[in-house]
Design an enzyme around this catalytic site. Structure first.
Site, PDB file in Angstrom:
ATOM      1  CG  ASP A 154      54.744 -11.667  16.002  1.00 15.40           C
ATOM      2  OD1 ASP A 154      54.004 -11.133  17.137  1.00 15.40           O
ATOM      3  OD2 ASP A 154      56.181 -11.981  16.720  1.00 15.40           O
ATOM      4  CG  HIS A 166      54.018 -15.378  15.355  1.00 16.85           C
ATOM      5  ND1 HIS A 166      55.075 -14.780  16.870  1.00 16.85           N
ATOM      6  CD2 HIS A 166      54.302 -16.588  15.448  1.00 16.85           C
ATOM      7  CE1 HIS A 166      55.160 -15.332  17.330  1.00 16.85           C
ATOM      8  NE2 HIS A 166      54.484 -16.567  16.870  1.00 16.85           N
ATOM      9  CB  SER A 216      56.112 -19.109  18.790  1.00 18.02           C
ATOM     10  OG  SER A 216      54.390 -18.862  18.818  1.00 18.02           O
TER      11      SER A 216
END
Length: 268
Positions: free
Chosen positions: A220, A246, A169
């Site tokens: 995701d 995610h 991320s």
């Protein structure tokens, strides 16, 4: 009647606020991360000596014992003007290679300890190093003006040679510039739905020769567009974690560990 309605509305507002805070996901902060030299610093102690004192106290009081039990220790290193908190094995010994673990905006180095990734990699004879990125975890709230060179400086300061970088991320803001600009400093790259850097083109990824494992969670949706770009890397492989979100490494940690190990073992 009016007072009763106001009272009910107040309760609903507080409940809603609690839910937002409790479940605020890492992916929702991707494009609004602070501490990248954009005048978004949240401040912090003005006296750097006070900051160091607080950090040392945190080291002594909160994590030393739990880290010691799994064979790890911790320290601070100064990189780009920031005091960066790092966790690493107490002794290096004979290891296959170093693995540098970054984290998303809602997480920290402690995440990798909590889900057992540090312990898993150490048991498999790797040298895992986890850090708290500037502004997060136990690291200082220092704006970073040079994202492109940050990881290069961090790796040299930590004294680890050509690590494999695991980057979920938000940490893509650091790892992707490093991947593109300093490929010779990497043995491998494991992006997990990373925040993409628009300053680099698809062609930049196509030029890379770094072995890359692209991991993402089945649920995701936002990772799919990123994977299209990352898949342009010639020596890359895409692995989907079924029924995961995610932070897919949280949803199926055993599969994540197996996938990671299968990638690490053949690396030269």
């Amino acid at each position: 009647m009016a007072r009763r309605l106001i009272f009910i509305a107040a309760i609903l507002f507080v409940a809603s606020l609690f839910l937002i805070i409790s479940f605020y996901p890492d992916w929702n902060t991707e494009e609004r991360e602070p501490y990248f030299g954009e005048d978004k610093s949240r401040g912090g102690p003005k006296n750097p000596n006070v900051l160091e004192f607080v950090k040392e106290q945190n080291i002594d009081d909160q994590r030393s014992e739990s880290l010691k039990q799994i064979g790890f220790t911790q320290k601070y290193v100064t990189v780009g003007g920031a005091n960066v908190y790092a966790v690493f094995p107490e002794s290096k010994g004979k290891v296959l290679r170093s693995v540098l673990l970054l984290h998303g905006a809602a997480f920290s180095s402690e995440t990798w300890q909590r889900i057992g990734t540090l312990q898993f990699l150490l048991k498999e004879n790797y040298f895992p190093v986890a850090v708290d990125l500037p502004g997060l975890g136990k690291s200082s709230k220092t704006p970073i003006t040079d994202r492109n060179g940050f990881l290069s400086s961090l790796i040299k300061t930590l004294g680890i040679e050509k690590p494999v970088v695991i980057s979920p991320s938000m940490s893509g803001r650091y790892s992707i510039p490093h991947f593109i600009l300093h490929p010779n400093e990497l043995s491998g790259y494991v992006p997990i739905a990373p925040v993409m850097d628009s300053t680099f083109s698809d062609q930049d990824f196509k030029k890379s020769n770094v072995s890359t494992l692209i991991i993402y969670g089945e649920n995701d949706v936002g990772a799919l567009e990123k994977n299209k770009v990352l898949s342009a890397i010639p020596n890359s492989k895409v692995v989907m974690i079924p029924k995961a979100g995610h932070p897919c490494y949280l949803d199926d940690t055993p599969l994540f560990h197996k996938t990671l190990l299968d990638f690490l073992r053949p690396l030269k």
